[in-house]
Design an enzyme around this catalytic site. Structure first.
Site, PDB file in Angstrom:
ATOM      1  N   GLY A 100      40.371  39.516  38.636  1.00 15.49           N
ATOM      2  CA  GLY A 100      39.022  39.778  39.118  1.00 15.49           C
ATOM      3  C   GLY A 100      38.446  41.022  38.461  1.00 15.49           C
ATOM      4  N   GLY A 126      40.691  47.574  43.901  1.00 18.12           N
ATOM      5  CA  GLY A 126      41.877  47.309  44.721  1.00 18.12           C
ATOM      6  C   GLY A 126      43.014  48.267  44.426  1.00 18.12           C
ATOM      7  CD  GLU A 154      43.873  45.061  38.613  1.00 14.09           C
ATOM      8  OE1 GLU A 154      43.784  44.319  39.589  1.00 14.09           O
ATOM      9  OE2 GLU A 154      43.030  45.947  38.356  1.00 14.09           O
ATOM     10  CG  ASP A 188      36.042  46.458  41.286  1.00 16.65           C
ATOM     11  OD1 ASP A 188      36.158  45.849  42.361  1.00 16.65           O
ATOM     12  OD2 ASP A 188      36.983  47.059  40.740  1.00 16.65           O
TER      13      ASP A 188
HETATM   14  C1  5RP Z   1      41.911  45.469  41.764  1.00 14.61           C
HETATM   15  C2  5RP Z   1      40.753  44.990  40.976  1.00 14.61           C
HETATM   16  C3  5RP Z   1      40.078  43.754  41.468  1.00 14.61           C
HETATM   17  O1  5RP Z   1      40.171  42.792  40.481  1.00 14.61           O
HETATM   18  C4  5RP Z   1      38.653  44.053  41.757  1.00 14.61           C
HETATM   19  O2  5RP Z   1      38.613  45.115  42.707  1.00 14.61           O
HETATM   20  C5  5RP Z   1      37.918  42.845  42.310  1.00 14.61           C
HETATM   21  O3  5RP Z   1      38.380  42.557  43.593  1.00 14.61           O
HETATM   22  P1  5RP Z   1      37.818  41.331  44.428  1.00 14.61           P
HETATM   23  O4  5RP Z   1      38.178  40.092  43.696  1.00 14.61           O
HETATM   24  O5  5RP Z   1      38.529  41.457  45.762  1.00 14.61           O
HETATM   25  O6  5RP Z   1      36.336  41.518  44.560  1.00 14.61           O
HETATM   26  O7  5RP Z   1      40.383  45.535  39.984  1.00 14.61           O
HETATM   27  O8  5RP Z   1      42.403  46.699  41.272  1.00 14.61           O
END
Ligand code: 5RP
Length: 262
Positions: A90, A105, A111, A92
């Site tokens: 995913g 997250g 990642e 942000d």
């Molecule tokens: C975690 C991330 C996530 O991919 C990002 O926060 C998106 O999260 P979501 O799919 O819950 O909107 O970078 O570190």
């Protein structure tokens, strides 16, 4: 049961479901973190169980590792895999060049390592994540706990000479105590509002002592699968310059929809 899903969750689900089609038998796959990536892991688990898909998954966090094992995906470490065919994760925020802000997250370090060790990185996101210019979402910067306040002061001082609209930062908290990453580090969230030069920002941040990694993913993402609340999906491939549009059906299965927690 899908009636209980909000439009945004439906958008995340269809993006994940469409992206799962990129996964082929025998692949080593990087598994992202977050609510959208959790849908992907569930979709892949279903393909493993029902279609006999054989993959090895490299999770980007302890919580993704736990979910992957729960749904029946074979989990291996990055050192065991060495290199990956594909990572799906995913984001942000993503912009028109598919540069990203990640780390909402708190898993940005693993990642970025995993995505960089992959032939291809595909981002899955609801349409609300698309921006013209990165920076409305606070930029996560992972720092070591030792002297974190000194690192924070250095980061804020450096921002004075950068093309940004905001310059304050906050230590990410988990209730009353600092949020701690899987690597035992802290996260500073930089409230920049707008990042004029994301490439420069990514380089400058990583030059500072105490900074481990930042959440800007520049030239790492190859394609984005964008989901909409009505089931439409759009696949934008930055290398091919193509845009494919599709509509996904919501097929309700107890396995996928019974546990809606991340
Ligand atoms: C975690 C991330 C996530 O991919 C990002 O926060 C998106 O999260 P979501 O799919 O819950 O909107 O970078 O570190």
């Amino acid at each position: 049961m899908t009636g209980e899903l909000s439009p945004i969750d439906k958008a995340k689900f269809v993006a994940a479901k469409r992206a799962a089609q990129f996964v082929e038998d025998g692949m080593r796959v990087g598994l992202g973190t977050g609510s959208t990536a959790a849908w992907l892991v569930r979709c892949l688990g279903e393909m493993v169980r029902d279609d006999g898909l054989r993959i090895k998954g490299v999770p980007t966090s302890t919580r993704t590792a736990q979910l992957a094992r729960e749904v029946g995906i074979e989990v291996i470490s990055l050192d065991e895999a060495k290199w990956l065919d594909l990572t799906i994760d995913g984001a942000d925020e993503f912009d028109g060049e598919l540069n990203l802000i990640k780390g909402g997250g708190g898993a940005l370090l693993q990642e970025k390592i995993v995505a960089t060790a992959s032939d291809q990185m595909v981002v899955i996101a609801d349409i609300g994540k698309e921006v013209e210019t990165l920076g409305a979402f606070p930029l996560p910067v992972e720092v070591i706990p030792f002297g974190w306040q000194t690192t924070q002061a250095l980061v804020e001082e450096t921002l004075v000479s950068m093309d940004v609209l905001g310059r304050n930062s906050t230590l990410r908290m988990n209730g009353e105590i600092p949020f701690v990453t899987d690597e035992g580090n802290y996260i500073l969230d930089l409230h920049l509002k707008r990042i004029g030069n994301a490439r420069q920002m990514a380089l400058v941040m990583n030059q500072m002592p105490g900074v481990v990694e930042n959440g800007l993913f520049i030239d790492i993402c190859d394609a984005v699968v964008i989901g909409y609340g009505d089931g439409r999906v759009e696949v934008r491939d930055i290398n091919e310059g193509t845009v494919d549009r599709d509509k996904m059906e919501f097929v309700e299965t107890d396995n996928l929809f019974s546990d809606l927690s991340d």
